[in-house]
Scaffold this active site. Structure first.
Site, PDB file in Angstrom:
ATOM      1  N   GLU A  28       1.774 -13.243  12.438  1.00 22.25           N
ATOM      2  CA  GLU A  28       2.302 -12.064  13.120  1.00 22.25           C
ATOM      3  C   GLU A  28       2.032 -10.883  12.192  1.00 22.25           C
ATOM      4  OE1 GLU A  28       3.605 -11.783  16.164  1.00 22.25           O
ATOM      5  OE2 GLU A  28       3.195 -13.922  16.450  1.00 22.25           O
TER       6      GLU A  28
ATOM      7  N   GLU B 287     -12.228  -5.130  -4.108  1.00 19.57           N
ATOM      8  CA  GLU B 287     -12.822  -3.807  -3.902  1.00 19.57           C
ATOM      9  C   GLU B 287     -12.154  -2.739  -4.769  1.00 19.57           C
ATOM     10  OE1 GLU B 287     -12.107  -5.916  -1.147  1.00 19.57           O
ATOM     11  OE2 GLU B 287     -14.215  -6.461  -1.335  1.00 19.57           O
TER      12      GLU B 287
ATOM     13  N   ASP C 295       0.834  -1.209   0.000  1.00 17.57           N
ATOM     14  CA  ASP C 295       0.000   0.000   0.000  1.00 17.57           C
ATOM     15  C   ASP C 295       0.863   1.251   0.000  1.00 17.57           C
ATOM     16  OD1 ASP C 295      -2.360   1.401  -0.019  1.00 17.57           O
ATOM     17  OD2 ASP C 295      -2.830   1.070   2.093  1.00 17.57           O
TER      18      ASP C 295
ATOM     19  N   ARG D 224      -4.992  -1.912   8.830  1.00 14.94           N
ATOM     20  CA  ARG D 224      -6.189  -2.721   8.583  1.00 14.94           C
ATOM     21  C   ARG D 224      -5.835  -3.829   7.601  1.00 14.94           C
ATOM     22  NH1 ARG D 224      -7.676   2.425   6.660  1.00 14.94           N
ATOM     23  NH2 ARG D 224      -7.200   2.708   4.450  1.00 14.94           N
TER      24      ARG D 224
ATOM     25  N   ARG E  19       0.133   7.669  -2.540  1.00 16.07           N
ATOM     26  CA  ARG E  19       0.736   8.717  -1.698  1.00 16.07           C
ATOM     27  C   ARG E  19       2.187   8.973  -2.082  1.00 16.07           C
ATOM     28  NH1 ARG E  19      -1.165   5.793   3.482  1.00 16.07           N
ATOM     29  NH2 ARG E  19      -1.871   4.343   1.883  1.00 16.07           N
TER      30      ARG E  19
ATOM     31  N   ARG F 107     -12.261   1.949  -7.964  1.00 19.78           N
ATOM     32  CA  ARG F 107     -11.400   3.070  -8.373  1.00 19.78           C
ATOM     33  C   ARG F 107     -11.808   3.563  -9.760  1.00 19.78           C
ATOM     34  NH1 ARG F 107      -5.458   2.278  -5.715  1.00 19.78           N
ATOM     35  NH2 ARG F 107      -6.240   1.549  -3.702  1.00 19.78           N
TER      36      ARG F 107
ATOM     37  N   HIS G 228       2.394   3.505  -9.058  1.00 24.04           N
ATOM     38  CA  HIS G 228       2.187   2.084  -9.349  1.00 24.04           C
ATOM     39  C   HIS G 228       3.384   1.506 -10.112  1.00 24.04           C
ATOM     40  CE1 HIS G 228      -1.718   2.306  -7.635  1.00 24.04           C
ATOM     41  NE2 HIS G 228      -2.268   3.017  -8.598  1.00 24.04           N
TER      42      HIS G 228
ATOM     43  N   LEU H 136      11.011 -20.544  -4.497  1.00 18.69           N
ATOM     44  CA  LEU H 136      10.011 -19.629  -3.931  1.00 18.69           C
ATOM     45  C   LEU H 136       8.704 -19.771  -4.695  1.00 18.69           C
ATOM     46  CD1 LEU H 136       9.402 -16.928  -2.193  1.00 18.69           C
ATOM     47  CD2 LEU H 136       9.952 -15.733  -4.315  1.00 18.69           C
TER      48      LEU H 136
ATOM     49  N   TRP I 165     -12.032  -2.429  -7.816  1.00 21.52           N
ATOM     50  CA  TRP I 165     -12.826  -2.028  -8.994  1.00 21.52           C
ATOM     51  C   TRP I 165     -13.542  -0.718  -8.749  1.00 21.52           C
ATOM     52  CZ3 TRP I 165     -11.675  -4.886 -13.091  1.00 21.52           C
ATOM     53  CH2 TRP I 165     -11.280  -6.230 -12.897  1.00 21.52           C
TER      54      TRP I 165
ATOM     55  N   ASN J 128       1.221   3.430  -2.929  1.00 20.75           N
ATOM     56  CA  ASN J 128       1.700   3.874  -4.248  1.00 20.75           C
ATOM     57  C   ASN J 128       1.189   5.279  -4.578  1.00 20.75           C
ATOM     58  OD1 ASN J 128       2.704   1.302  -4.414  1.00 20.75           O
ATOM     59  ND2 ASN J 128       1.369   0.632  -6.092  1.00 20.75           N
TER      60      ASN J 128
END
Ligand code: IPE
Ligand code: IPE
Ligand code: MG
Length: 248
Positions: free
Chosen positions: A215, A75, A28, A202, A32, A79, A45, A139, A77, A30
């Site tokens: 954690e 959610e 989260d 959140r 700002r 935007r 982005h 990975l 979408w 990008n």
């Protein structure tokens, strides 16, 4: 074995440093990051995509087995259409340009989320990238695309109900394992460490089931600034946490 007891860390034999098997990141900040530079959100982005590349490489080097990245939520979408289209464009670019790098890193790609709502060409690129990285063993990179944990649980509940109606599953047989087997993350270990960047505290509908005993780590770094050092620091802080899983 329950979900909680199945959680485990790969340590150094008990000496203290423990590497989480499964790290999940809510990428989260990008927008700002771009705003602070008087740039359009897409610039944030784009830099965010660079951070993805750095983080995937670093995760493999640290010895993380599974890295799940929240790339687009169910959610998102909401935007503006231009931003959604920019994000899908970046996803297309990533799927085309990064596959060779994933293969070189020994990474295999997997996706979670409801892909049905994505454009057919994006779905085809996903299938191709999954096929081309299938032999990666170092990975597992899991991209969450049109992912929402509530939607995932609804789909799992419907699958169970369909099986019950068909008579192939009795309700009494439904337990933690049967539910997990119908989640998009079936077969993956539970989340050990969940990181969210940008200072927001959140979960935004991310991995609500899988992070039951994760954690949680909230860092102020904006996602485009996230790098190998930031990941290493999070892993070090994780190693200092005491996990009890309800025991003593
Ligand atoms: C995260 O950055 C990227 C996605 C959610 C796709 P944001 O776009 O949410 O950035 P902020 O929260 O507006 O800074
Ligand atoms: C969560 O970030 C989704 C992704 C990182 C893909 P958002 O920026 O969409 O979350 P909210 O809206 O602030 O909760
Ligand atoms: Mg955001």
């Amino acid at each position: 074995m329950t979900a909680a007891t199945a959680l485990s860390v790969r340590g150094d034999g008990g000496g203290g440093r423990a590497v989480p098997r499964h790290v999940a990141i809510i990428m989260d900040g990008n927008g700002r990051w771009a705003k602070a530079r008087f740039l359009p959100r897409i610039a944030g982005h784009r830099q965010g995509a660079e951070a993805v590349r750095r983080t995937v490489r670093a995760a493999g080097e640290i010895g993380i087995e599974v890295l799940t990245l929240y790339a687009f939520s169910s959610e998102n979408w909401r935007r503006p259409v231009e931003e959604v289209s920019d994000l899908m464009g970046l996803l297309r670019h990533f799927l085309k340009a990064e596959v060779a790098e994933l293969v070189a890193n020994g990474a295999r790609l997997r996706v979670i989320g409801d892909l049905a709502r994505l454009d057919a060409d994006v779905r085809a690129l996903i299938d191709e990238a999954i096929a081309r990285t299938a032999s990666g063993t170092r990975l597992t990179l899991v991209l969450a695309l049109n992912y929402g944990a509530q939607d995932e649980l609804v789909r799992a509940a419907r699958a169970l109900a369909e099986e019950a109606r068909a008579g192939t599953l009795v309700p009494e047989a439904i337990d933690v394992e049967e539910i997990e087997a119908r989640l998009d993350t079936a077969g993956l270990p539970p989340v050990d460490l969940l990181i969210r960047t940008s200072g927001e505290v959140r979960l935004s509908n991310f991995l609500l089931w899988q992070a039951a005993y994760a954690e949680l780590m909230f860092v102020d770094t904006l996602w485009p600034d996230f790098d190998a050092a930031a990941l290493a620091e999070a892993v070090t802080r994780f190693g200092a946490r005491e996990r009890r899983f309800g025991g003593l």
